[in-house]
Design a protein around this motif. Structure first.
Motif, mmCIF file in Angstrom:
data_model
loop_
_atom_site.group_PDB
_atom_site.id
_atom_site.type_symbol
_atom_site.label_atom_id
_atom_site.label_comp_id
_atom_site.label_asym_id
_atom_site.label_seq_id
_atom_site.Cartn_x
_atom_site.Cartn_y
_atom_site.Cartn_z
ATOM 1 N N PHE A 249 12.992 15.569 13.592
ATOM 2 C CA PHE A 249 13.553 14.751 14.660
ATOM 3 C C PHE A 249 12.609 13.608 14.974
ATOM 4 N N GLU A 250 13.159 12.586 15.604
ATOM 5 C CA GLU A 250 12.402 11.370 15.888
ATOM 6 C C GLU A 250 12.707 10.886 17.296
ATOM 7 N N LEU A 251 11.709 10.285 17.916
ATOM 8 C CA LEU A 251 11.875 9.615 19.201
ATOM 9 C C LEU A 251 11.312 8.214 19.043
ATOM 10 N N ALA A 252 12.036 7.229 19.577
ATOM 11 C CA ALA A 252 11.599 5.841 19.443
ATOM 12 C C ALA A 252 12.043 5.058 20.676
ATOM 13 N N PRO A 253 11.223 4.095 21.098
ATOM 14 C CA PRO A 253 11.620 3.270 22.239
ATOM 15 C C PRO A 253 12.834 2.408 21.894
ATOM 16 N N VAL A 254 13.647 2.149 22.903
ATOM 17 C CA VAL A 254 14.789 1.255 22.740
ATOM 18 C C VAL A 254 14.286 -0.163 23.002
ATOM 19 N N ALA A 255 14.548 -1.064 22.074
ATOM 20 C CA ALA A 255 14.067 -2.449 22.184
ATOM 21 C C ALA A 255 14.538 -3.083 23.497
ATOM 22 N N GLY A 256 13.583 -3.613 24.247
ATOM 23 C CA GLY A 256 13.888 -4.304 25.488
ATOM 24 C C GLY A 256 14.187 -3.400 26.669
ATOM 25 N N LYS A 257 14.114 -2.087 26.484
ATOM 26 C CA LYS A 257 14.414 -1.141 27.563
ATOM 27 C C LYS A 257 13.292 -0.111 27.639
ATOM 28 N N GLU A 258 12.252 -0.462 28.374
ATOM 29 C CA GLU A 258 11.024 0.319 28.435
ATOM 30 C C GLU A 258 11.226 1.772 28.872
ATOM 31 N N GLU A 259 12.219 2.028 29.691
ATOM 32 C CA GLU A 259 12.428 3.377 30.224
ATOM 33 C C GLU A 259 13.497 4.163 29.470
ATOM 34 N N GLN A 260 13.784 3.766 28.235
ATOM 35 C CA GLN A 260 14.758 4.493 27.431
ATOM 36 C C GLN A 260 14.173 4.845 26.067
ATOM 37 N N LEU A 261 14.627 5.979 25.538
ATOM 38 C CA LEU A 261 14.237 6.426 24.203
ATOM 39 C C LEU A 261 15.480 6.737 23.391
ATOM 40 N N LEU A 262 15.415 6.415 22.110
ATOM 41 C CA LEU A 262 16.417 6.866 21.157
ATOM 42 C C LEU A 262 15.893 8.169 20.567
ATOM 43 N N VAL A 263 16.669 9.229 20.682
ATOM 44 C CA VAL A 263 16.295 10.531 20.127
ATOM 45 C C VAL A 263 17.278 10.840 19.010
ATOM 46 N N SER A 264 16.767 11.125 17.823
ATOM 47 C CA SER A 264 17.638 11.472 16.700
ATOM 48 C C SER A 264 17.120 12.741 16.036
ATOM 49 N N ALA A 265 18.052 13.487 15.471
ATOM 50 C CA ALA A 265 17.699 14.767 14.844
ATOM 51 C C ALA A 265 18.600 15.008 13.643
ATOM 52 N N ALA A 266 18.175 15.938 12.804
ATOM 53 C CA ALA A 266 18.902 16.254 11.579
ATOM 54 C C ALA A 266 20.321 16.745 11.858
ATOM 55 N N ASP A 267 20.534 17.372 13.012
ATOM 56 C CA ASP A 267 21.879 17.843 13.359
ATOM 57 C C ASP A 267 22.003 17.969 14.877
ATOM 58 N N ALA A 268 23.224 18.185 15.340
ATOM 59 C CA ALA A 268 23.498 18.233 16.780
ATOM 60 C C ALA A 268 22.796 19.404 17.473
ATOM 61 N N GLY A 269 22.664 20.524 16.798
ATOM 62 C CA GLY A 269 21.990 21.681 17.393
ATOM 63 C C GLY A 269 20.520 21.405 17.667
ATOM 64 N N LEU A 270 19.845 20.788 16.701
ATOM 65 C CA LEU A 270 18.432 20.441 16.877
ATOM 66 C C LEU A 270 18.292 19.376 17.959
ATOM 67 N N LEU A 271 19.185 18.398 17.980
ATOM 68 C CA LEU A 271 19.145 17.370 19.014
ATOM 69 C C LEU A 271 19.251 18.010 20.397
ATOM 70 N N LYS A 272 20.153 18.957 20.559
ATOM 71 C CA LYS A 272 20.305 19.637 21.852
ATOM 72 C C LYS A 272 19.032 20.381 22.238
ATOM 73 N N GLN A 273 18.391 21.046 21.284
ATOM 74 C CA GLN A 273 17.126 21.747 21.561
ATOM 75 C C GLN A 273 16.062 20.780 22.066
ATOM 76 N N VAL A 274 15.929 19.631 21.404
ATOM 77 C CA VAL A 274 14.926 18.635 21.776
ATOM 78 C C VAL A 274 15.227 18.089 23.169
ATOM 79 N N LEU A 275 16.489 17.747 23.429
ATOM 80 C CA LEU A 275 16.858 17.213 24.744
ATOM 81 C C LEU A 275 16.631 18.233 25.852
ATOM 82 N N THR A 276 16.949 19.494 25.589
ATOM 83 C CA THR A 276 16.719 20.546 26.585
ATOM 84 C C THR A 276 15.232 20.686 26.873
#
Length: 111
Positions: free
Chosen positions: A72-99
């Protein structure tokens, strides 16, 4: 980034967890992992970019190799200092990371 990956944008509300705490929270306290990002030290809680996946032992060679199916990866959103793009190999892993991030107080809860 692969367009097949599960991803979402989240709003930050607190410090980031230690990278090792995030890895242990997702894969367990005895995990071995590969990580790259912008943390200045292992104690940094102000990082915003991370690429991370566990290492698994290859039964044939006995060597530990990155398990890209759990990346999984986390990256800043361009021009939006207080936001992150979170991506993961699948929806289940994404949910784990967000939780984990929500429970840690890093992001606003998304559910």
């Amino acid at each position: 980034m692969d367009t097949q990956r599960a991803k979402t944008i989240v709003n930050l509300k607190g410090d980031m967890p230690l990278v090792r705490d995030l890895a242990f929270g997702i894969w367990g306290d005895d995990c071995i992992f590969d990580a790259d990002g912008d943390a200045s030290s292992s104690e940094d809680v102000h990082w915003r970019r991370l690429y991370i996946c566990p290492r698994r032992r290859d039964e044939t060679s006995g060597r530990a190799r990155s398990d890209e199916s759990q990346r999984f990866e986390l990256a800043p959103v361009a021009g939006k200092e207080e936001q992150l793009l979170v991506s993961a190999a699948d929806a289940g892993l994404l949910k784990q990371v967000l939780t984990f991030l929500a429970d840690h107080g890093t992001i606003q809860r998304t559910d």
